[in-house]
Design a protein around this motif. Structure first.
Motif, PDB file in Angstrom:
ATOM      1  N   PHE A 156       0.985  -7.885   5.757  1.00 56.63           N
ATOM      2  CA  PHE A 156       1.954  -6.959   6.090  1.00 56.63           C
ATOM      3  C   PHE A 156       3.259  -7.101   5.166  1.00 56.63           C
ATOM      4  O   PHE A 156       3.571  -5.969   4.629  1.00 56.63           O
ATOM      5  N   LEU A 157       3.395  -8.120   4.521  1.00 59.90           N
ATOM      6  CA  LEU A 157       4.587  -7.955   3.485  1.00 59.90           C
ATOM      7  C   LEU A 157       3.957  -7.276   2.220  1.00 59.90           C
ATOM      8  O   LEU A 157       5.107  -6.634   1.482  1.00 59.90           O
ATOM      9  N   ASP A 158       2.714  -7.406   1.969  1.00 66.58           N
ATOM     10  CA  ASP A 158       2.138  -6.538   0.775  1.00 66.58           C
ATOM     11  C   ASP A 158       1.945  -5.253   0.883  1.00 66.58           C
ATOM     12  O   ASP A 158       1.409  -4.311   0.099  1.00 66.58           O
ATOM     13  N   ALA A 159       1.992  -4.573   2.387  1.00 70.11           N
ATOM     14  CA  ALA A 159       1.789  -3.302   2.491  1.00 70.11           C
ATOM     15  C   ALA A 159       2.671  -2.195   2.030  1.00 70.11           C
ATOM     16  O   ALA A 159       3.975  -2.456   1.865  1.00 70.11           O
ATOM     17  N   GLY A 160       2.516  -1.160   1.906  1.00 68.37           N
ATOM     18  CA  GLY A 160       3.375  -0.180   1.473  1.00 68.37           C
ATOM     19  C   GLY A 160       4.060   0.392   2.613  1.00 68.37           C
ATOM     20  O   GLY A 160       3.396   0.138   3.894  1.00 68.37           O
ATOM     21  N   ILE A 161       5.057   1.467   2.508  1.00 68.35           N
ATOM     22  CA  ILE A 161       5.494   1.772   4.029  1.00 68.35           C
ATOM     23  C   ILE A 161       5.927   3.391   3.589  1.00 68.35           C
ATOM     24  O   ILE A 161       6.610   3.645   2.658  1.00 68.35           O
ATOM     25  N   THR A 162       5.819   4.319   4.823  1.00 67.36           N
ATOM     26  CA  THR A 162       6.212   5.463   4.503  1.00 67.36           C
ATOM     27  C   THR A 162       7.174   5.872   5.682  1.00 67.36           C
ATOM     28  O   THR A 162       6.806   5.295   6.806  1.00 67.36           O
TER      29      THR A 162
ATOM     30  N   SER B 279       9.374   6.501   0.676  1.00 73.68           N
ATOM     31  CA  SER B 279       8.073   5.682   0.907  1.00 73.68           C
ATOM     32  C   SER B 279       8.591   4.481  -0.241  1.00 73.68           C
ATOM     33  O   SER B 279       9.309   4.599  -1.143  1.00 73.68           O
ATOM     34  N   LEU B 280       8.006   3.190   0.058  1.00 66.88           N
ATOM     35  CA  LEU B 280       8.352   2.338  -0.665  1.00 66.88           C
ATOM     36  C   LEU B 280       6.668   1.449  -0.880  1.00 66.88           C
ATOM     37  O   LEU B 280       5.788   1.413  -0.193  1.00 66.88           O
ATOM     38  N   ASP B 281       6.376   1.147  -2.121  1.00 69.11           N
ATOM     39  CA  ASP B 281       5.168   0.637  -2.848  1.00 69.11           C
ATOM     40  C   ASP B 281       4.882  -0.808  -1.760  1.00 69.11           C
ATOM     41  O   ASP B 281       3.617  -1.065  -1.454  1.00 69.11           O
ATOM     42  N   ARG B 282       5.878  -1.599  -1.516  1.00 70.06           N
ATOM     43  CA  ARG B 282       5.715  -2.751  -0.833  1.00 70.06           C
ATOM     44  C   ARG B 282       6.808  -3.126   0.145  1.00 70.06           C
ATOM     45  O   ARG B 282       7.792  -2.862  -0.206  1.00 70.06           O
ATOM     46  N   ILE B 283       6.401  -3.855   1.160  1.00 71.62           N
ATOM     47  CA  ILE B 283       7.744  -4.201   2.029  1.00 71.62           C
ATOM     48  C   ILE B 283       8.622  -5.246   1.521  1.00 71.62           C
ATOM     49  O   ILE B 283       9.683  -5.428   1.496  1.00 71.62           O
ATOM     50  N   ALA B 284       8.042  -6.124   0.883  1.00 74.57           N
ATOM     51  CA  ALA B 284       8.499  -7.173   0.214  1.00 74.57           C
ATOM     52  C   ALA B 284       8.175  -7.372  -1.347  1.00 74.57           C
ATOM     53  O   ALA B 284       6.887  -7.121  -1.613  1.00 74.57           O
TER      54      ALA B 284
END
Length: 665
Positions: free
Chosen positions: A625-631, A641-646
């Motif tokens: 989950f922490l390694d996932a990207g987000i749109t 968007s972000l490449d990684r959550i953390a």
């Protein structure tokens, strides 16, 4: 919001004190205190038609519009001072060292004796007629006399006197004391718009009418002295007493009595306004524009919140003829600081201003004033403004504080509109009275409270409140139905009506209101607190229903080996709440937030709660989950968007770069 064509003193025509009070409906009632009286104010023309004009340079868009002038000697910022447009006050002069406190009044009265009145109303007063132009406040002044005008109707004010309503003392001559009107004007102003009208009356304790009845509007312990009502136009406040003393000296009376040291603590102010003049094209776009104009934004923002105000406009002849927003202290405090008085912000043109302001031959007055004035209609009725701050008791303020409040609001409004707070020939237009080169002194500058535009900040804060409330204690299905009905239906008369709309019991409605009390307003019924909260709730609810199936399909992408993730688990509920679509492709896992728009702060709160939900759910790989990207969609609705959550910062793993992930364990 209404449209009207009301004229305020100084806007478009000949005006007198009644014009000022017509705009301030409470003024007549509020004047029934210390220094009230039977005023006979002559017309005071604030029309400003001028023949001169100046070339106006275009606005330099590359300039830092929010930057003030830097004084190289002191290293301090200096700002536009603006021009005082009107100043109204009741001054009480008293000297307790005098055996008879009315001696200065009698010395003044003797300058009008003997006097005759001709059939046409002309007063012949030898001493007054001998008053020559006199120097004060860096210019030359003269008394405004009826004989100066070919047509008496053109007179803006004339020297005159009349029997007053205060009975004389036993040892004084006559039945009542006379009262006197003395208008003076700056002789360098051909139109006589820079002027002060002085009305002079006696002050004495236990004042009574000729029939023996007490005058209740005058305190029984009022000191013996002289009361001076002041109505000034285009004169700086610190010049008023100097002009009065110079006039008294020229008349041969006692100027020393009218010193600042003899101003009694009960002296007060009842009107003040400050303005700048703005290039017409910029004002039409940034101040009164229909979409992003500052006055429109202030009105819309304030009308959605507690407080009181008015928005009025008149575009019948030309766009921007007159637009005004009045707000009371409650509404103003939503913007910044702690306001003591209500304020009217207005942009206005002369009645016959040119319809083609870009013509090189237009006068400065073809460009609008942006003016802020103390609006007494939207000020608490019991507020008194003393002449000096040092004389203000608890619950009162002084003139210096009032000036600082008005100037701060004017400069803030310029900045919020995208205009500079320092001189700029591409923005401001000098006229006969306003000179943009005149800056605040350091004492005035130190009192300013300049802030960034709070409108968008407050909106984001209120959006965040709605987000935090739902995240901290997620609603049940029944509570969600109540929230949906409240956000869709406007104001309900009572709990039963909201219960019917939600198809839930009144006990459920009551429980929901207690649980999410910060999201509701319960005044004259029940409703969502304001449109910002309503929009936010609608955003959150609008996309969730259609996203449920995608959420359930996507949960498997976060599951650890041989595990199934329950859609009713903590993470499943979190994912449904925000319509999270989990997509796993060759680029890795991506979370797509479908439930509305998010500021960066809101995004951080959502992701933090998602991480907590992942930790609390058996079978979820929280590190994935922490390694996932987000749109997601930002607060303006734009896709981001972000490449990684953390991400790692040194030895710390930061959630959205803000919070140490390990500190959450």
């Amino acid at each position: 919001m209404t449209r009207e064509q009301r004229v305020h003193a100084g806007d478009e025509k000949d005006v007198d004190l009644s014009d000022v009070r017509a705009e301030d409906r409470n003024a007549e009632q509020r004047a029934e205190y210390l220094l009230s009286g039977d005023y006979s104010t002559s017309a005071d023309d604030r029309d400003e038609d001028q023949d001169d004009h100046k070339d106006v340079e275009p606005l330099n868009r590359d300039k830092d519009l929010d930057d003030a002038v830097l004084d190289e000697a002191t290293g301090r910022r200096e700002y536009l001072a603006g021009q005082t447009h009107e100043h109204n006050a009741h001054l009480l002069f008293a000297d307790d060292q005098l055996d008879d406190g009315l001696t200065p009044f009698f010395a003044f009265v003797r300058q009008f004796e003997p006097a005759t009145v001709d059939d046409d109303g002309t007063i012949t007063t030898p001493a007054l007629d001998d008053v020559d132009p006199f120097e004060a406040a860096g210019t030359t002044w003269d008394v405004d006399r009826l004989a100066d005008y070919d047509d008496p109707d053109d007179a803006k004010g004339t020297a005159k006197y009349w029997p007053g309503g205060i009975a004389t003392r036993d040892d004084d001559a006559g039945d009542t004391y006379y009262e006197y009107n003395l208008p003076v004007y700056d002789i360098d102003d051909e139109k006589r718009n820079r002027r002060i009208n002085f009305q002079i009356r006696p002050s004495l304790p236990d004042a009574r009418q000729p029939n023996g009845d007490r005058i209740n509007a005058m305190p029984v312990d009022l000191p013996e002295g002289v009361r001076v009502e002041i109505n000034a136009s285009n004169v700086d406040t610190h010049d008023i007493v100097d002009v009065l003393q110079a006039l008294i000296a020229e008349m041969g009376a006692r100027p020393g009595f009218y010193s600042r040291e003899n101003i009694h603590p009960w002296s007060n102010v009842f009107g003040l306004a400050i303005y700048v003049r703005v290039l017409r094209d910029l004002a039409d776009d940034l101040l009164v524009g229909p979409d992003d104009g500052l006055l429109e934004r202030l009105a819309q923002f304030s009308s959605r919140r507690d407080g009181r105000g008015e928005y009025k406009w008149n575009n019948e002849r030309v766009t921007g003829q007159r637009s005004a927003v009045a707000l009371n202290p409650t509404s103003l405090n939503r913007l910044y600081g702690d306001h003591a008085v209500g304020k009217l912000l207005k942009s206005y043109l002369l009645k016959h201003a040119s319809k083609t302001p870009n013509d090189p031959d237009v006068a400065p007055t073809d460009h609008p004033k942006l003016e802020v004035q103390w609006n007494r209609e939207h000020t608490p009725n019991d507020l008194t403004v003393r002449w000096f701050d040092d004389h203000a008791d608890d619950g009162e303020i002084g003139r210096e504080t009032l000036e600082a409040e008005l100037r701060t609001y004017l400069l803030n409004c310029l900045s919020w509109a995208g205009l500079p707070t320092s001189p700029d020939d591409g923005v401001f237009v000098d006229d006969d009275h306003f000179d943009q080169a005149i800056l605040t002194n350091q004492d005035d500058a130190d009192r300013l409270q300049l802030v960034g535009c709070p409108i968008d900040q407050v909106v984001e804060h209120e959006r965040s409140v709605a987000t935090r409330e739902l995240l901290a204690n997620p609603p049940t299905e029944a509570e969600s139905d109540v929230l949906r009905a409240a956000s869709d239906g406007g104001r309900y008369d009572g709990l039963d009506d909201l219960a019917d709309a939600a198809d839930r019991s009144t006990s459920t409605v009551s429980r929901t209101l207690r649980k999410f009390e910060r999201l509701f307003e319960r005044v004259d019924g029940v409703s969502v607190a304001d449109s910002i909260v309503r929009d936010r709730l609608n955003e959150l609810f609008a996309t969730l229903d259609s996203a449920v199936d995608r959420v359930e399909r996507g949960l498997s992408h976060l599951a650890t080996a041989n595990q199934q993730v329950d859609d009713d688990s903590a993470f499943g509920k979190w994912a449904r709440r925000y319509g999270v679509d989990l997509v796993d492709d060759r680029d890795g896992l991506e979370l797509r937030l479908a439930a509305g728009n998010f500021s960066l702060y809101e995004l951080h709160v959502v992701l933090r709660s998602g991480y907590q939900a992942a930790k609390d759910t058996i079978g979820i790989d929280e590190l994935r989950f922490l390694d996932a990207g987000i749109t997601y969609h930002d607060a303006d609705g734009d896709r981001d968007s972000l490449d990684r959550i953390a991400v790692w910062h040194g030895s710390s793993l930061k959630l959205r770069g803000r919070e140490d992930v390990f500190a959450l364990d």
